[in-house]
Design an enzyme around this catalytic site. Structure first.
Site, PDB file in Angstrom:
ATOM      1  N   CYS A 130      22.090  -4.064 -37.255  1.00 51.26           N
ATOM      2  CA  CYS A 130      20.805  -3.857 -36.587  1.00 51.26           C
ATOM      3  C   CYS A 130      19.696  -4.739 -37.153  1.00 51.26           C
ATOM      4  CB  CYS A 130      20.396  -2.390 -36.669  1.00 51.26           C
ATOM      5  SG  CYS A 130      21.533  -1.267 -35.828  1.00 51.26           S
TER       6      CYS A 130
ATOM      7  N   HIS B 212      12.703  -2.536 -34.993  1.00 52.42           N
ATOM      8  CA  HIS B 212      14.035  -2.226 -34.473  1.00 52.42           C
ATOM      9  C   HIS B 212      13.951  -0.879 -33.769  1.00 52.42           C
ATOM     10  CE1 HIS B 212      18.177  -1.340 -34.009  1.00 52.42           C
ATOM     11  NE2 HIS B 212      18.262  -0.527 -35.045  1.00 52.42           N
TER      12      HIS B 212
ATOM     13  N   ASN C 283      19.357   2.248 -28.803  1.00 47.78           N
ATOM     14  CA  ASN C 283      19.530   1.327 -29.932  1.00 47.78           C
ATOM     15  C   ASN C 283      20.460   0.204 -29.501  1.00 47.78           C
ATOM     16  OD1 ASN C 283      20.159   0.003 -32.311  1.00 47.78           O
ATOM     17  ND2 ASN C 283      20.465   1.866 -33.506  1.00 47.78           N
TER      18      ASN C 283
END
Length: 324
Positions: free
Chosen positions: A114, A251, A281
């Site tokens: 990520c 993020h 996500n």
């Protein structure tokens, strides 16, 4: 004079299929309310059968090139962040290079889960300020739907697919915090935390891709502290303070992590670009997706000071301070 890596184009791509939280109620012991209250996610995009990471990356790259008013022939390098490549090798970046018709320069992948796009930006910045490239296409692209255990309600409801891209160009600045471009980067990792977020498979272990596994509560406790520290470290390197920030572009993993980080930095939520509700996500794709959407919304404008920050498996985390 100082060479800066300046953002001159941004774009994104999302698969057509949109999966609302309610769809999970048919197969899992979960509800729309449970997912929304714990993550902020309302829907996500899922890649179609046969749709690949490289295809999405190419589409996002084309959008960014169009936004910059450039063609593939103008690009010197492609740096692509992903944890879900089409193949073990070659890199997705070289597949994007071919898909764009780019026959010069070089291309490579970065894998920091990520945090991948932050790491890719830092690498692209280094290429530009060292003179190895004048224009770099930086991409984050993921098909996390392919590594989901669809029986695990704690993980499969959180992730989505997509791609975002940014074109960086070498421009001369005065060497002050008022310059446009990347002003500072801060990268970190600590392999002792591997078990908090990983995929239980791989070429040298199971010869399969495996499924994503996550210790959500433990990761949450690490995230807010580490994200705040890395953001403030990058700002300090740039000679700036929290109060100078126009937008946090984080993020997009969990609304509570995003809100907790903003609170610790003393930045109100109306100065945070949020897309987690619509995309879930998307791992390395989430920050470039948010940059592109934020520009499309009219939130991000030239001259704005942005802080991007992310944490992912490894653990790996970092931040970039960039004046748009």
């Amino acid at each position: 004079m100082t060479t800066r890596a300046v953002a001159i184009g941004v774009g994104h791509y999302l698969p057509e299929r949109i999966v609302p939280n309610s769809e999970f109620e048919k197969t899992l012991d979960t509800t729309d309310e449970w997912i929304r209250t714990r993550s902020g996610i309302e829907r996500r995009h899922i890649a179609a059968e046969g749709e690949t990471t490289s295809q999405m990356a190419i589409a996002a790259a084309r959008a960014a090139l169009k936004d910059a008013g450039l063609t593939a022939d103008d690009i010197d390098a492609v740096v692509l962040a992903t944890s879900t490549p089409d193949h073990t090798f070659p890199s997705v970046a070289t597949m994007v290079q071919a898909g764009l018709g780019m026959t010069r320069g070089f291309a490579f992948d970065v894998q920091a889960v990520c945090a991948g796009f932050v790491f890719a930006l830092a690498n692209a910045n280094a290429l530009i300020i060292s003179g190895q490239a004048r224009r770099v296409l930086v991409i984050g692209a993921e098909t996390f739907s392919r590594i989901m255990d669809w029986t695990d309600r704690s993980t499969c409801v959180l992730f989505g697919d997509g791609a975002g891209a940014l074109v960086l160009e070498a421009q001369e600045g005065k060497g002050t915090p008022d310059d446009r471009g990347i002003l500072a980067t801060d990268l970190n990792s600590d392999g002792r935390y591997k078990d908090m977020l990983y995929v239980d498979g791989g070429v040298s272990t199971t010869q399969t891709s495996g499924y994503l596994r996550m210790q959500g509560n433990a990761l949450f406790r690490q995230a807010v502290e580490k994200l705040t520290e890395t953001a403030e470290s990058a700002l300090h390197k740039a000679g700036l303070e929290d109060s100078d920030v126009d937008w946090i572009v984080p993020h997009q993993a969990n609304i509570r992590i995003i809100a907790g980080t903003a609170k610790k930095m003393g930045i109100p939520m109306d100065q945070v670009v949020l897309t987690v509700q619509d995309h879930g996500n998307t791992s390395a794709a989430s920050i470039p997706l948010a940059l592109s959407v934020g520009k499309d919304r009219g939130q991000i404008k030239q001259g704005d000071l942005l802080v991007t920050e992310a944490i992912g498996g490894g653990l790996a985390w970092g931040s970039v301070v960039i004046r748009w």
